[in-house]
Structures are given as structure tokens and as C-alpha cells.
Design a protein around this motif. Structure first.
Motif, PDB file in Angstrom:
ATOM      1  N   SER A 146       0.821  -1.212   0.000  1.00 40.55           N
ATOM      2  CA  SER A 146       0.000   0.000   0.000  1.00 40.55           C
ATOM      3  C   SER A 146       0.856   1.264   0.000  1.00 40.55           C
ATOM      4  CB  SER A 146      -0.942  -0.025   1.206  1.00 40.55           C
ATOM      5  OG  SER A 146      -0.191  -0.163   2.383  1.00 40.55           O
ATOM      6  N   THR A 175       6.527   2.894   3.960  1.00 42.58           N
ATOM      7  CA  THR A 175       7.471   3.132   5.058  1.00 42.58           C
ATOM      8  C   THR A 175       7.200   4.466   5.755  1.00 42.58           C
ATOM      9  OG1 THR A 175       9.104   1.715   4.047  1.00 42.58           O
ATOM     10  CG2 THR A 175       9.959   3.376   5.555  1.00 42.58           C
ATOM     11  N   GLY A 205      10.373  -1.069   0.701  1.00 41.99           N
ATOM     12  CA  GLY A 205       9.684  -1.815  -0.350  1.00 41.99           C
ATOM     13  C   GLY A 205      10.621  -2.521  -1.307  1.00 41.99           C
ATOM     14  N   SER A 226       2.879   3.912  -7.199  1.00 47.81           N
ATOM     15  CA  SER A 226       3.288   4.609  -8.419  1.00 47.81           C
ATOM     16  C   SER A 226       3.428   3.633  -9.585  1.00 47.81           C
ATOM     17  CB  SER A 226       4.622   5.314  -8.172  1.00 47.81           C
ATOM     18  OG  SER A 226       5.593   4.348  -7.827  1.00 47.81           O
ATOM     19  N   LEU A 246      -2.643   2.383  -9.941  1.00 49.24           N
ATOM     20  CA  LEU A 246      -1.462   3.246 -10.102  1.00 49.24           C
ATOM     21  C   LEU A 246      -1.856   4.721 -10.208  1.00 49.24           C
ATOM     22  CD1 LEU A 246       0.389   0.830 -12.564  1.00 49.24           C
ATOM     23  CD2 LEU A 246       0.405   0.830 -10.072  1.00 49.24           C
ATOM     24  N   GLU A 373       2.627  12.839 -13.566  1.00 52.02           N
ATOM     25  CA  GLU A 373       1.773  12.900 -12.375  1.00 52.02           C
ATOM     26  C   GLU A 373       2.409  13.844 -11.358  1.00 52.02           C
ATOM     27  OE1 GLU A 373       1.546   9.427  -9.778  1.00 52.02           O
ATOM     28  OE2 GLU A 373      -0.505   9.972  -9.245  1.00 52.02           O
TER      29      GLU A 373
HETATM   30  P1  NAP Z   1       5.254   4.034  -4.183  1.00 54.40           P
HETATM   31  O1  NAP Z   1       6.518   4.770  -3.974  1.00 54.40           O
HETATM   32  O2  NAP Z   1       5.037   3.360  -5.490  1.00 54.40           O
HETATM   33  O3  NAP Z   1       5.129   2.982  -2.965  1.00 54.40           O
HETATM   34  C1  NAP Z   1       4.000   2.188  -2.794  1.00 54.40           C
HETATM   35  C2  NAP Z   1       4.362   0.962  -1.970  1.00 54.40           C
HETATM   36  O4  NAP Z   1       5.236   0.112  -2.728  1.00 54.40           O
HETATM   37  C3  NAP Z   1       5.106   1.286  -0.678  1.00 54.40           C
HETATM   38  O5  NAP Z   1       4.669   0.411   0.331  1.00 54.40           O
HETATM   39  C4  NAP Z   1       6.545   1.003  -1.059  1.00 54.40           C
HETATM   40  O6  NAP Z   1       7.377   0.731   0.043  1.00 54.40           O
HETATM   41  C5  NAP Z   1       6.353  -0.234  -1.920  1.00 54.40           C
HETATM   42  N1  NAP Z   1       7.483  -0.555  -2.805  1.00 54.40           N
HETATM   43  C6  NAP Z   1       8.456   0.265  -3.272  1.00 54.40           C
HETATM   44  N2  NAP Z   1       9.303  -0.433  -4.088  1.00 54.40           N
HETATM   45  C7  NAP Z   1       8.858  -1.715  -4.124  1.00 54.40           C
HETATM   46  C8  NAP Z   1       9.288  -2.903  -4.785  1.00 54.40           C
HETATM   47  N3  NAP Z   1      10.351  -2.905  -5.602  1.00 54.40           N
HETATM   48  N4  NAP Z   1       8.583  -4.046  -4.595  1.00 54.40           N
HETATM   49  C9  NAP Z   1       7.500  -4.061  -3.792  1.00 54.40           C
HETATM   50  N5  NAP Z   1       7.050  -2.971  -3.132  1.00 54.40           N
HETATM   51  C10 NAP Z   1       7.697  -1.796  -3.305  1.00 54.40           C
HETATM   52  O7  NAP Z   1       3.986   5.022  -3.986  1.00 54.40           O
HETATM   53  P2  NAP Z   1       3.718   6.105  -2.868  1.00 54.40           P
HETATM   54  O8  NAP Z   1       4.664   7.255  -3.056  1.00 54.40           O
HETATM   55  O9  NAP Z   1       3.623   5.472  -1.530  1.00 54.40           O
HETATM   56  O10 NAP Z   1       2.223   6.560  -3.282  1.00 54.40           O
HETATM   57  C11 NAP Z   1       1.984   7.485  -4.300  1.00 54.40           C
HETATM   58  C12 NAP Z   1       1.587   6.801  -5.593  1.00 54.40           C
HETATM   59  O11 NAP Z   1       0.478   5.936  -5.373  1.00 54.40           O
HETATM   60  C13 NAP Z   1       1.091   7.813  -6.640  1.00 54.40           C
HETATM   61  O12 NAP Z   1       1.618   7.463  -7.895  1.00 54.40           O
HETATM   62  C14 NAP Z   1      -0.414   7.638  -6.618  1.00 54.40           C
HETATM   63  O13 NAP Z   1      -1.069   8.005  -7.803  1.00 54.40           O
HETATM   64  C15 NAP Z   1      -0.537   6.173  -6.348  1.00 54.40           C
HETATM   65  N6  NAP Z   1      -1.864   5.843  -5.803  1.00 54.40           N
HETATM   66  C16 NAP Z   1      -2.777   5.214  -6.599  1.00 54.40           C
HETATM   67  C17 NAP Z   1      -4.060   4.948  -6.119  1.00 54.40           C
HETATM   68  C18 NAP Z   1      -5.087   4.242  -6.953  1.00 54.40           C
HETATM   69  O14 NAP Z   1      -6.075   3.773  -6.393  1.00 54.40           O
HETATM   70  N7  NAP Z   1      -4.916   4.122  -8.248  1.00 54.40           N
HETATM   71  C19 NAP Z   1      -4.403   5.327  -4.818  1.00 54.40           C
HETATM   72  C20 NAP Z   1      -3.447   5.968  -4.032  1.00 54.40           C
HETATM   73  C21 NAP Z   1      -2.170   6.229  -4.527  1.00 54.40           C
HETATM   74  P3  NAP Z   1       8.287   1.928   0.666  1.00 54.40           P
HETATM   75  O15 NAP Z   1       7.329   2.923   1.213  1.00 54.40           O
HETATM   76  O16 NAP Z   1       9.082   1.230   1.682  1.00 54.40           O
HETATM   77  O17 NAP Z   1       9.096   2.493  -0.468  1.00 54.40           O
END
Ligand code: NAP
Length: 470
Positions: A146, A175, A205, A226, A246, A373
Motif C-alpha cells: 500500500s 514506510t 519496499g 506509483s 497506479l 503525475e
Molecule cells: P510508491 O513509492 O510506489 O510505494 C508504494 C508501496 O510500494 C510502498 O509500500 C513502497 O514501500 C512499496 N514498494 C516500493 N518499491 C517496491 C518494490 N520494488 N517491490 C515491492 N514494493 C515496493 O507510492 P507512494 O509514493 O507510496 O504513493 C503514491 C503513488 O500511489 C502515486 O503514484 C499515486 O497516484 C498512487 N496511488 C494510486 C491509487 C489508486 O487507487 N490508483 C491510490 C493511491 C495512490 P516503501 O514505502 O518502503 O518504499
């Protein structure tokens, strides 16, 4: 806080600080999970999946409903936790908990609705005597990864349907915002979830998340985050089911017959709530030339009135971004747009994680603030000539999560619904609108699969086909 794996609350010497983005203070710590912890969590989840698949639906219903009731009892603590770890204003945090309670309640209800169907095999020649039906069965172990921006409700959108469908679930929260997920885990255990049915592990992550999603014992990955991380997870996951929720750069089209006051209100709530850190935030505003300057005047006045500050203060309407470097990035994109000819009508400054709500006009499609974005508190306004023009501009994006139009003309509205490539389409509302029971998800680079408990339980189950041959 400790994390929860193998039926125990576990601590580690190596810790991660959880920071209040408003003032930079450390509000708590969580252990930094390692490869051995992931192995233990998966082994426990495999055991949990066997327990869950044999648990009757009414029992799964009771556990989830009790969890929803316990969340209601703890609403103030959960809301404050969200505000302290994520930075959204307390009124929005309380609304998030209220939505999360509904997400868990409708997940409970879906536990009772895992229907199969009979297949009329005699609808084609030759198959006259056989009797066929389908059965829905759980996937087994579900990995739920998440993002930071809705640290409770988006975890409920994964955990609720996973348990409702008879799976066990491994949660890996963001995190920056792990506390809400850990508190939800406590509540589920108190509500009667079997000790191996849920794991909640904290850590980076790229390390532990990747190890979870690539493990063959995990049969389903549900990810919100993302696009780049989603793409990486799809590669690591290999042959297993995935749901990808995403990002986006959602468009909002304004036609000449729109009610400008309503559009301004919608732009403010869709563009600036949670400091613009919502996947369906209004980002690209496409305004018809005939109302362009009236709209900009009214919007600028409205945005100037957004009170910013400490998100725990109930009178504050917008708090900080989640991290200082996100505010820096947003500001760089604004500066780049202004240097390329966009007009900054209000905002444009930042300090630490607090970025002022910003309105940019005369934005061009190739500016970063339009084509990528933003995920921050600014809207990018561009004029358009007519509906054709507006639809073409709305579709000029690799994303397709939510889009909106303001018009009183039903023909315009239906053309918009038919021709704009987006998973969610809003008529006379901003793009940032979601009811938790609806099938929610994106097209193109915004992902695949749907959330909303009724649809998520389908994504978290497999369909078996059974044929009786007389
Ligand atoms: P993120 O950087 O992609 O991180 C999301 C989750 O993925 C975190 O728990 C992260 O852990 C984990 N992660 C990172 N690298 C990974 C890997 N290689 N393998 C598995 N897991 C991994 O996103 P964010 O900054 O938290 O959230 C913002 C993004 O989410 C935006 O792009 C937004 O548009 C999107 N979003 C989409 C929706 C939807 O419903 N479509 C809703 C809300 C948000 P860490 O935190 O430890 O890095």
C-alpha cells in the motif's frame, strides 16, 4: 510500534523513524524487517491460508464486522494517527476512517456472496448430458502493498476483501505511514482473525516488498502505488494474479455552460485535498476559452482563501506534503512551467514539506506539470476551443484513472463518457470522487483490475469449473 509476523508482535534492533511531516518530529519507530522476517511471514501466511479457506463465510463476516465496530470505537485515535504520520488535515483523516469502516463492513457482507453459477452446456450440440457449474475459491496467500496517501482506507480495501474471500494476507505498508496499518492489524486480531491469517511487516519496499511479491507461495499481489513501482512488481511477481492501482494526471473539462461557482468549489476540493496527494486529484484543468478568464479569477480568489498550517487544527484546510523532497520536486515543476511561459496566479512558494496551494494558467501539454503525475498542491489550467479539442487534450496522457466534465449539455456529457479513456468518469463533479463500493480502477498506465469489495473479492479468488458426466 512492533510489527506482526508468525503470530507475534516482533521488534528488531534496526528501526525506522516515523516522522510528523508538519514539524519533522519523530512520532514513533517501527522495526526494519529483513529477509528472514519475510520468510517467517510467508510460512505463517501459508498456514493461515489453510485456516481461512476452511473457515465458514458467516465466521469471516463476523470477524470483519467486529473489526469495523472496533474501528468505530477507536475513530479518534485512528484519525489522529493518520494526521500525524501522513499530514492530512484532521477532518479529512476522520473522513478516511469513516470510509475505512464502510470498506470493512462491505467486505464483511461480500464474504457471504462468493457465488458460482451453473453453465448451460446443452446450449451447443453434443454436450447434452453433462452438468456444469463454477465454484469460487480463495487464491491462498495475498500480498497487499500500500502507498502512503490513504494509510488506513487503502489497506482496508486490500485486507477486507482478502479475508472475506478466505485468503490470508501479508500487508507491507508504505514506510512513511506504517502506524495505521499496524493498528488495523491489532484491531483485526482483537476481532478474532486467526493469528496466522494476517501479517503486517514494515521495511523498505525495494527489499522486503520485492521478496514478498516474487515468492511463489504468494498467489495474488494487490498493489496501490506509483506506476514505476507497479511495473517493477509485475516483473518480479511472475505467474501470479496482480491488481495494479497506479497513478494519474486527471483532467477536468469545463464547458461554457458550466456553473463557475460549482466548478471552482470542485477544483479546490479535487485539486488540493490531502495537499494534492490523491491518485485522482484534479491536475489538468481544460477550460473553454469563453469562460477561461472568469474561471481563473474565481479560482485564484478561492485558492488564496485555503488556510494552511498544522493539520491537527480543525480550522486548517491544507497541511504539509508527506516529505520535504516532494515539496521541492513540486516547486521545481512549477518553476519549470513558469520559465516556459505558464503564469503563476497564486502560490508557488514552499518551506520544508509545506507547499502553498498554487494555480498555473496557460500551461502547455508538454510541461511536466501537465504530462506527468504531479501528486502535489497545484493545478495546471489550459484553454480549449470546443469539446473535440477538450477530449483530445484529456486523452493526451498515458494515464487513465479519473476524468471529469462540467456541463449542462447531455450530449457533451455522453460524448465525454464514451470517448475519454479513463476508468472513472465524473459528470458535474471533480475527478477526485470515489464511493468505496464502486468498481474503481484505471485504464492504460493507471493500472489493471478493480477495487471495491464486491470486485476485489473476484480479483482475490479463482474460478473452478466442475463438470458432472452422467
Ligand atoms: P510508491 O513509492 O510506489 O510505494 C508504494 C508501496 O510500494 C510502498 O509500500 C513502497 O514501500 C512499496 N514498494 C516500493 N518499491 C517496491 C518494490 N520494488 N517491490 C515491492 N514494493 C515496493 O507510492 P507512494 O509514493 O507510496 O504513493 C503514491 C503513488 O500511489 C502515486 O503514484 C499515486 O497516484 C498512487 N496511488 C494510486 C491509487 C489508486 O487507487 N490508483 C491510490 C493511491 C495512490 P516503501 O514505502 O518502503 O518504499
Amino acid at each position: 510500534m512492533k510489527f506482526y509476523i508468525s503470530g507475534e508482535w516482533v521488534d528488531r534492533d534496526e528501526k525506522i523513524n516515523v516522522i510528523n511531516p508538519f514539524d519533522g518530529t519523530i512520532i514513533n519507530t517501527v522495526p526494519k524487517g529483513n529477509a528472514k522476517d519475510v520468510e517467517n511471514a510467508i510460512a505463517s501466511a501459508v498456514n493461515g491460508s489453510k485456516i481461512m479457506e476452511n473457515m465458514p463465510a458467516y465466521k469471516r463476516y463476523e470477524i470483519l464486522l467486529k473489526a469495523a465496530n472496533l474501528m468505530q470505537e477507536n475513530i479518534d485515535d485512528l484519525a489522529e494517527t493518520i494526521t500525524l504520520e501522513e499530514g492530512k488535515v484532521i477532518t479529512e483523516a476522520t473522513a478516511e476512517v469513516e470510509r475505512a469502516i464502510q470498506t470493512m463492513t462491505s467486505s464483511a457482507e461480500e464474504a457471504k456472496r462468493l457465488y458460482g453459477e451453473t453453465i448451460p452446456l446443452d446450449s451447443a450440440p453434443h454436450w447434452t448430458g453433462q452438468f456444469g457449474f463454477t465454484m469460487r475459491v480463495p487464491c491462498g496467500v495475498v500480498a497487499a502493498i500500500s502507498p502512503f496517501n490513504f494509510p488506513l482506507n487503502l489497506v482496508c480495501h486490500k485486507v477486507g476483501p482478502a479475508l472475506a474471500a478466505g485468503n490470508s494476507v501479508i500487508v507491507k505498508p508504505a514506510t512513511d505511514t506504517p502506524l495505521s496499518a499496524l493498528k488495523l492489524t491489532k484491531i483485526l486480531l482483537e476481532a478474532g482473525a486467526p493469528k496466522d491469517s494476517i501479517q503486517c511487516i514494515t521495511g523498505p519496499g525495494g527489499e522486503i516488498g520485492d521478496k514478498i511479491v516474487s515468492d511463489p507461495r504468494v498467489r495474488k499481489v494487490t498493489f496501490t502505488g506509483s506506476k514505476d513501482v507497479g511495473e517493477q512488481i509485475c516483473k518480479s511477481a511472475g505467474l501470479k494474479k496482480v491488481t495494479m492501482e497506479l497513478g494519474s494526471n486527471s483532467p477536468l473539462i469545463i464547458m461554457p455552460d458550466a456553473d463557475i461557482d460549482k466548478v471552482v468549489q470542485a477544483t479546490i476540493s479535487s485539486g488540493f485535498s490531502n495537499s494534492g496527494q490523491v491518485c485522482i486529484s484534479a491536475q489538468r484543468i481544460i477550460a473553454n476559452k469563453s469562460i477561461y478568464s472568469d474561471y481563473l479569477d474565481a479560482l485564484t480568489a478561492g485558492v488564496k482563501n485555503i488556510k494552511t498550517g498544522n493539520p491537527l487544527d480543525k480550522s486548517v484546510k491544507m497541511g504539509p506534503m508527506v516529505r520535504n523532497n516532494d515539496a521541492t520536486r513540486v516547486n521545481e515543476w512549477i518553476t519549470e512551467a513558469v520559465n516556459s511561459g505558464a503564469r503563476n496566479l497564486t502560490g508557488g512558494e514552499y518551506e520544508g514539506a509545506m507547499h502553498q496551494p498554487t494555480v498555473l494558467a496557460d500551461v502547455k501539454a508538454d510541461m511536466k506539470i501537465s504530462c506527468e503525475e504531479l501528486f502535489g498542491p497545484a493545478v495546471a489550467v489550459t484553454p480549449c476551443n470546443n469539446l473535440e479539442d477538450a477530449i483530445e487534450m484529456a486523452n493526451d496522457s498515458n494515464y487513465g484513472l479519473s476524468a471529469a466534465i462540467f456541463t449542462q449539455n447531455i450530449d457533451y456529457a455522453m460524448q465525454f463518457a464514451k470517448r475519454v479513456n479513463s476508468g472513472n468518469l465524473m459528470i458535474n463533479s471533480g475527478p477526485q470522487w470515489r464511493a468505496d463500493m464502486m468498481p474503481y480502477g484505471g485504464l492504460k498506465d493507471s493500472g489493471m483490475g478493480k477495487e471495491g469489495p464486491k470486485y476485489a473479492v473476484e480479483e482475490m479468488t479463482e474460478l473452478k469449473m466442475v463438470i458432472y458426466h452422467p
